[in-house]
Design an enzyme around this catalytic site. Structure first.
Site, PDB file in Angstrom:
ATOM      1  N   ARG A   1      41.155  35.792  35.537  1.00 57.00           N
ATOM      2  CA  ARG A   1      40.717  37.216  35.030  1.00 57.00           C
ATOM      3  C   ARG A   1      39.862  37.734  36.266  1.00 57.00           C
ATOM      4  O   ARG A   1      39.017  37.076  36.771  1.00 57.00           O
ATOM      5  CB  ARG A   1      39.910  37.234  33.767  1.00 57.00           C
TER       6      ARG A   1
ATOM      7  N   ASP B   1      41.602  52.360  23.784  1.00 53.18           N
ATOM      8  CA  ASP B   1      40.830  51.435  24.786  1.00 53.18           C
ATOM      9  C   ASP B   1      39.635  52.040  25.120  1.00 53.18           C
ATOM     10  O   ASP B   1      39.411  53.341  25.181  1.00 53.18           O
ATOM     11  CB  ASP B   1      41.647  50.739  25.859  1.00 53.18           C
TER      12      ASP B   1
ATOM     13  N   HIS C   1      47.309  43.880  31.669  1.00 52.07           N
ATOM     14  CA  HIS C   1      46.692  42.809  30.642  1.00 52.07           C
ATOM     15  C   HIS C   1      47.844  42.398  30.231  1.00 52.07           C
ATOM     16  O   HIS C   1      48.149  42.426  28.804  1.00 52.07           O
ATOM     17  CB  HIS C   1      45.695  43.456  29.787  1.00 52.07           C
TER      18      HIS C   1
ATOM     19  N   CYS D   1      42.504  46.864  21.885  1.00 50.34           N
ATOM     20  CA  CYS D   1      42.505  45.562  22.567  1.00 50.34           C
ATOM     21  C   CYS D   1      41.073  44.785  22.233  1.00 50.34           C
ATOM     22  O   CYS D   1      40.924  43.668  22.606  1.00 50.34           O
ATOM     23  CB  CYS D   1      42.632  45.564  24.055  1.00 50.34           C
TER      24      CYS D   1
ATOM     25  N   GLN E   1      47.580  40.218  26.356  1.00 50.52           N
ATOM     26  CA  GLN E   1      47.318  41.088  25.215  1.00 50.52           C
ATOM     27  C   GLN E   1      48.667  41.754  25.003  1.00 50.52           C
ATOM     28  O   GLN E   1      48.724  42.031  23.497  1.00 50.52           O
ATOM     29  CB  GLN E   1      46.359  42.203  25.984  1.00 50.52           C
TER      30      GLN E   1
END
Ligand code: CP
Ligand code: NVA
Length: 335
Positions: A106, A229, A133, A270, A136
């Site tokens: 990450r 988000d 991502h 998320c 996810q």
């Protein structure tokens, strides 16, 4: 289906059949976990977890999933390793490949995880970059499949900053799986043209559509999924809060928006989310700008329509599927 040895960097690299396979494998591993059936197929193996940005869900998911699969884990935190400061990504990749069977990363630019994968001789899994991502996405698709029993033909509306990792990744996965995708944002917050063109080609193949609409009520009409988000992502400077609050407040997910969508519509995020004043940043932003919530109201977040905690649990089952599929020599769904 075999994904042995593959890196997992962006869903652009995977076919719709491969993505559907990962969702199915995750559902199978989840069912096994609920029944108490052990899946420790990879005893004796080890994975490295590099986090140059902080995490709750992704880190815990990789750790729990690895342990359930019988593997050991080593966590490298944002400050405690030599990566980037004293040792290059290329050297790190080769060092870790000698000790580990897989590497999660990450961090910041997608080019960094791509370079890590180029030099590593074991699978590299992208645990979030500025651009994408992908782990996810498998969790979000599993959650939607559990709620609706299907994915093809659904309409997902992403509200907020549609230029960053979440909207980019949702647009890719929706276009690949035949889900109608709408970015609902001010015009200067839409995804970049090059990515839109790539996704248009996927959408043509899958039979889905992509739309970019600034009018909130027009965009969210008849939606199955409303997704949002945070307005300021990890690594962005504090200075951007002011412009984001100004530009994106009209794109906050409210009950009026949920009621404008289908009656069966769900809310996904998320996480982490700013929906109240119970966080340090939430409080600081309130003191500076007077806002009590940001991308979603507390009412929507806490409502029956919100499936965010089911979604968060699915991070673990889906990350398990991604690791298992790329580490296994055989098709684990054929067992
Ligand atoms: N959704 C997500 O990636 O959460 P974390 O930042 O807690 O890992
Ligand atoms: N866009 C957010 C996603 C967090 C999971 C960020 O990058 O901080």
């Amino acid at each position: 289906m075999k994904l042995t040895g593959r890196d997992f960097l962006t869903l652009k690299d995977f076919t719709s059949a491969e993505i559907e396979y990962l969702i199915a494998l995750a559902a199978d591993l989840k069912a096994k976990k609920k029944k108490g059936i052990l899946t420790d197929y990879f005893r004796g193996r080890n994975v490295a977890l590099i986090f140059e940005k902080t995490s709750t869900r992704t880190r815990c998911s990789f750790e729990v999933a690895a342990h359930d699969l019988g593997m050991g884990t080593t966590y490298l935190d944002p400050k405690g390793s030599q990566i980037g400061k004293k040792e290059s990504i290329a050297d790190t990749a080769r060092v870790l490949s000698g000790m580990f069977d897989g590497i999660e990363y990450r961090g910041f630019g997608q080019d960094i995880v791509e370079e890590l994968a180029r030099y590593a001789s074991v699978p590299v899994w992208n645990g979030l970059t500025n651009e994408y991502h992908p782990t996810q996405m498998i969790a979000d698709m599993l959650t939607m499949h559990e709620q609706f029993g299907t994915l093809k033909g659904l309409k997902l509306v992403y509200m907020g900053d549609a230029r960053y990792n979440m909207a980019n990744s949702l647009m890719i996965v929706c276009a690949k799986l035949g889900i109608h995708f709408v970015a609902c944002a001010p015009e200067n917050y839409f995804p970049n043209k090059e990515l839109i063109a790539q996704c248009e080609a996927y959408a043509q193949e899958s039979g889905s559509t992509l739309a970019f609409i600034s009018d909130v009520m027009e965009a969210t009409k008849d939606a199955d999924v409303i997704y949002t988000d945070v307005w300021v992502s990890m690594g962005e400077p504090d200075e951007v809060w002011e412009e984001r609050i100004r530009d994106l407040s009209a794109y906050k997910v409210t009950m009026d928006i949920m009621n404008n969508a289908k009656e069966s519509a769900i809310f996904l995020h998320c996480l982490p989310a700013f929906h109240d004043l119970k966080t340090q940043i939430g409080k600081e932003v309130y003191e500076k700008y007077g806002v009590t919530d940001m991308e979603v109201t507390d009412e929507v977040f806490e409502s029956e329509k919100s499936k965010v905690f089911e979604e968060a649990e699915n991070r673990m089952h889906t990350i398990k599927a991604i690791m298992a599929a790329t580490l296994s020599e055989k098709d684990l769904l054929e067992e």
